[in-house]
Write a protein that holds these residues in place. Sequence first.
Motif, PDB file in Angstrom:
ATOM      1  N   HIS B  22       0.725  -1.265   0.191  1.00  0.00           N
ATOM      2  CA  HIS B  22       0.133   0.117  -0.003  1.00  0.00           C
ATOM      3  C   HIS B  22       0.887   1.132  -0.072  1.00  0.00           C
ATOM      4  CE1 HIS B  22      -3.392   2.466   0.929  1.00  0.00           C
ATOM      5  NE2 HIS B  22      -2.728   3.385   1.591  1.00  0.00           N
ATOM      6  N   GLU B  26       1.198   4.229  -3.121  1.00  0.00           N
ATOM      7  CA  GLU B  26       0.999   5.708  -3.063  1.00  0.00           C
ATOM      8  C   GLU B  26       1.966   6.455  -4.010  1.00  0.00           C
ATOM      9  OE1 GLU B  26      -0.059   5.661   1.947  1.00  0.00           O
ATOM     10  OE2 GLU B  26       1.869   6.531   1.042  1.00  0.00           O
ATOM     11  N   ASN B  69     -11.431  -9.977   0.724  1.00  0.00           N
ATOM     12  CA  ASN B  69     -11.607  -8.677   1.088  1.00  0.00           C
ATOM     13  C   ASN B  69     -12.254  -8.265   2.457  1.00  0.00           C
ATOM     14  OD1 ASN B  69     -10.814  -7.503  -1.473  1.00  0.00           O
ATOM     15  ND2 ASN B  69     -12.751  -8.480  -2.326  1.00  0.00           N
ATOM     16  N   ALA B  72      -8.749  -8.219   4.350  1.00  0.00           N
ATOM     17  CA  ALA B  72      -8.006  -7.168   4.210  1.00  0.00           C
ATOM     18  C   ALA B  72      -8.460  -5.946   4.569  1.00  0.00           C
ATOM     19  CB  ALA B  72      -7.604  -7.145   2.665  1.00  0.00           C
ATOM     20  N   TYR B  73      -9.827  -5.802   4.358  1.00  0.00           N
ATOM     21  CA  TYR B  73     -10.414  -4.363   4.551  1.00  0.00           C
ATOM     22  C   TYR B  73     -11.095  -4.440   5.861  1.00  0.00           C
ATOM     23  CZ  TYR B  73      -9.387  -3.297  -0.204  1.00  0.00           C
ATOM     24  OH  TYR B  73      -8.708  -3.112  -1.334  1.00  0.00           O
ATOM     25  N   GLU B 238      -7.696   5.520   4.859  1.00  0.00           N
ATOM     26  CA  GLU B 238      -7.712   5.708   3.399  1.00  0.00           C
ATOM     27  C   GLU B 238      -7.852   4.240   2.583  1.00  0.00           C
ATOM     28  OE1 GLU B 238      -4.597   8.112   2.006  1.00  0.00           O
ATOM     29  OE2 GLU B 238      -5.009   8.039  -0.110  1.00  0.00           O
ATOM     30  N   PHE B 239      -7.226   3.353   3.106  1.00  0.00           N
ATOM     31  CA  PHE B 239      -7.271   1.795   2.590  1.00  0.00           C
ATOM     32  C   PHE B 239      -8.643   1.532   2.469  1.00  0.00           C
ATOM     33  CE2 PHE B 239      -6.765  -2.699   3.016  1.00  0.00           C
ATOM     34  CZ  PHE B 239      -6.148  -3.149   1.786  1.00  0.00           C
ATOM     35  N   TYR B 241     -11.535   2.844   3.042  1.00  0.00           N
ATOM     36  CA  TYR B 241     -12.692   3.979   2.663  1.00  0.00           C
ATOM     37  C   TYR B 241     -13.748   3.309   2.248  1.00  0.00           C
ATOM     38  CZ  TYR B 241     -15.231   7.594   0.358  1.00  0.00           C
ATOM     39  OH  TYR B 241     -16.042   8.483  -0.015  1.00  0.00           O
ATOM     40  N   MET B 242     -13.522   2.753   1.092  1.00  0.00           N
ATOM     41  CA  MET B 242     -14.819   2.306   0.196  1.00  0.00           C
ATOM     42  C   MET B 242     -15.582   1.230   1.083  1.00  0.00           C
ATOM     43  SD  MET B 242     -15.167   4.071  -2.455  1.00  0.00           S
ATOM     44  CE  MET B 242     -16.281   3.173  -3.589  1.00  0.00           C
ATOM     45  N   GLN B 243     -14.813   0.422   1.359  1.00  0.00           N
ATOM     46  CA  GLN B 243     -15.521  -0.887   2.120  1.00  0.00           C
ATOM     47  C   GLN B 243     -16.135  -0.281   3.401  1.00  0.00           C
ATOM     48  OE1 GLN B 243     -15.691  -4.156   1.880  1.00  0.00           O
ATOM     49  NE2 GLN B 243     -14.463  -4.333  -0.255  1.00  0.00           N
ATOM     50  N   TYR B 246     -19.420   2.092   2.128  1.00  0.00           N
ATOM     51  CA  TYR B 246     -20.415   1.207   1.177  1.00  0.00           C
ATOM     52  C   TYR B 246     -20.322  -0.137   1.606  1.00  0.00           C
ATOM     53  CZ  TYR B 246     -20.287   5.606  -1.672  1.00  0.00           C
ATOM     54  OH  TYR B 246     -19.932   6.758  -2.080  1.00  0.00           O
ATOM     55  N   MET B 249     -21.261  -4.322  -0.374  1.00  0.00           N
ATOM     56  CA  MET B 249     -21.308  -4.312  -1.886  1.00  0.00           C
ATOM     57  C   MET B 249     -20.373  -4.958  -2.636  1.00  0.00           C
ATOM     58  SD  MET B 249     -22.751  -0.526  -2.257  1.00  0.00           S
ATOM     59  CE  MET B 249     -23.920   0.272  -1.013  1.00  0.00           C
ATOM     60  N   GLN B 250     -20.453  -5.302  -4.057  1.00  0.00           N
ATOM     61  CA  GLN B 250     -19.734  -5.958  -4.851  1.00  0.00           C
ATOM     62  C   GLN B 250     -19.213  -4.922  -5.503  1.00  0.00           C
ATOM     63  OE1 GLN B 250     -19.010  -9.325  -4.889  1.00  0.00           O
ATOM     64  NE2 GLN B 250     -20.267  -9.231  -3.166  1.00  0.00           N
ATOM     65  N   TRP B 251     -17.867  -5.005  -5.952  1.00  0.00           N
ATOM     66  CA  TRP B 251     -17.316  -3.737  -6.793  1.00  0.00           C
ATOM     67  C   TRP B 251     -16.494  -4.532  -8.082  1.00  0.00           C
ATOM     68  CZ3 TRP B 251     -18.710   0.822  -5.563  1.00  0.00           C
ATOM     69  CH2 TRP B 251     -19.011   1.235  -4.125  1.00  0.00           C
TER      70      TRP B 251
END
Lengths: 324, 251
Positions: B22, B26, B69, B72-73, B238-239, B241-243, B246, B249-251
Motif C-alpha cells: 500500500h 501511494e 476482502n 483485508a479491509y 484511506e485503505f 474507505y470504500m468498504q 459502502y 457491496m460488490q465492486w
Amino acid sequence: MTVKSLEQQFQERIDAGERIEAKDWMPEKYRKTHIRQISQHAHSEIVGMLPEGNWITRAPSLRRKVGLLAKVQDEAGHGLYLYSAAETLGISRDELFDQLHTGKAKYSSIFNYPTLSWADIGAIGWLVDGAAIINQVMLTRTSYGPYARAMVRICKEESFHQRQGYEIMLGLSQGSPEQKEMAQDALNRFWWPSLMMFGPRDEESPNTEQSVKWKIKRKTNDELRQEFVDITVPQAEILGLTIPDPDLKWNEERGHYDFGEIDWDEFWQVVKGNGPCNKERLGARVKAWDDGAWVREAAIAYSDRRSRSQGDEASRNQDVSAAI
Amino acid sequence: MKSNNLYQYLLLLGDHSMILGHRLSELCGHGPSLETDIALTNISLDLFGQVRSYFQYAAKLAGGDATENTIAYLRTERKYLSSTILEQENRDFAHVIVRQFLFDVYHRLLLEELQNSKDDQIAAIATKSLKEVKYHLRFSTSWMNRLGAGTEESNQRMQVALDYLLPMAHELVTASDIETAMKDEEIAPDLNVLAIEYWTQVKAVIQESNLKYPEFKDRVVRGKQGIHSEHMGRLLSEFQYMQRAYPNMQW
C-alpha cells in the motif's frame, strides 16, 4: 537536388503509403509536428496517471486495486515508448519534460478534471480510454514508423483498459442504488470532457489539413468524434445509464447520432490552463521531478565514478540500465 | 487452536506484504523517474498478488462469509499484524529504499525457509513469491549502493533514513507468539536463527554502500501484536474507505 524536389519525393513516399523512418530525410516541419504530437501524447500518458492514481489507495477491493495499479503502470510504460519515439527525432527526454513543466507543451485536457468517486475510474476507462483508442487506432497507420509501431502496442493495452473500465461501470450499474447513482454521476461529469478530447471543430483546427496530407491524421476531429458517439451510445444503453445530452438522437438519414453542442468556452478555458485541476496536475509532475533530482544526480554520479574506476564505458551503460 | 494460529499467521504474512504494498502504491505516478516509478509499482503489484494468495487461503480456513476482502479491509487497526517499519511514511526516496531493503532481506530469507513449510499451501505460495522477492532485493540493494555512494546529498539522506528506520527492523526477525507457535509446528522457521543471517547481510550492504551502521538502541515497536504507530490509523482509513462507506457491496 533542390529542397523542393526533396519535399516532392517525400510527399510521394507518403502518398505511396511508405513509412518514414528516423534516419530518412524529412521536412523540418514534419519533424517538429511529430515532436509536438508524440510528446503531447507522451505527456498525456504521464499526467493521465494522476487522476486515476488518486484512487489507487482507496480502491474498493484487492482485485480492483491490482487492476488499477497495473493500468496506471501501463500508462507509465506508454509514456516511455512515446518519449523514446520522440527521441528518434532528435530531442531528449529531459528537454521534453522541461517543455511540460514550463507549460510550453500541452497534454490532453481531460486529465484536468477531478476524479471524485470510484465510478470515475470506471468512467475514465470506458470513455477516456475509449476515445483515446479511436484516435490511436488511426495512428497505428500514421506515416512515421516509430510512432506507428509504438501505437500498435499501446492500442492493445488500451483496449484492455477500456474493457476493464466498462466492466467496472457494468458492475456499478447492476449494483445498489448508491452504486448506480455513482455511475450516472460519473457519466454526467465525464461525457462532455470526453467529446472534447477530439479537439476543436474541423473549421477551427489549424493543424488538420497538413496533418491529413502527411498521414499523421487520417480522419478529422469531427469524424473521430462522431465515431466515438456512435460507438458509445449503445454501450450506455446496455448499462442503463443516461447520456447527459437532451439533443442526442439517432438520425436515420445520416446513419449517425446527432448530438448537442460542446461548451467551447469551457474547452478553451481548460486548454488555456484554467480547468478544475490544471494547477494540481502540473504541480504534481513538477514536484515529482524536483523531488527526484537528487536521486537522478546520485545515480549518474555513481555510474560515472564506477566507469572511471573501472575505465570501462560498458560498465556505465550496464549500471545505468540496472538503475532503471 | 492449531488452525487459529495458522489463520493468524496467514494474516501476519499477508499484512506484511499488504501494508508495504500500500505504501508503495501511494508513489505510483510520483516517482523520481519513469523507470523507478514502474519498478516500484511492479513491486507493489507482486506484494498484492501475495496478499491475495495468503488471504484467500485464510478465508478458506475461516469459512462462513469470509473473503480475501473482508480479511483485508474489515479489521480494526489492532487486528493488523504487520511490523511497524512497514507502515512508515514515504518521507523521501531514501526512506522508500531503506524500508524496502530492510524488508526484502528478511522477506527473502523467510520465503526460502517457508518453501519447506509443513503447510503445503504456504510452501507453494513461498516458492512462487521467492522469485519475485529476489528481484525486489536486487532492486533495493542496487539503490542502497547507488544512493549511499552517489553524492554527498544522497549519502546524507540515506543515512537519515537508515538512522530512523533501522531501529525498527529488529521486529521483523523477532518472533511473536504466533510465529513461535508456528515454528513449533514446523510451519514457520526459527526467527532467532534467521536473525543472524539477516543482520550479517544488512550490515554488509550498509558497509558496501558507504553508509554507517547506526549507533542505536532498538525502538519499542509492537506492530506484530497489533500495536502500531500513529501512521497506521491514517493509512487504514484511506485503505478501508470504500468498504466502510459502502458496506456489503460488490465492486
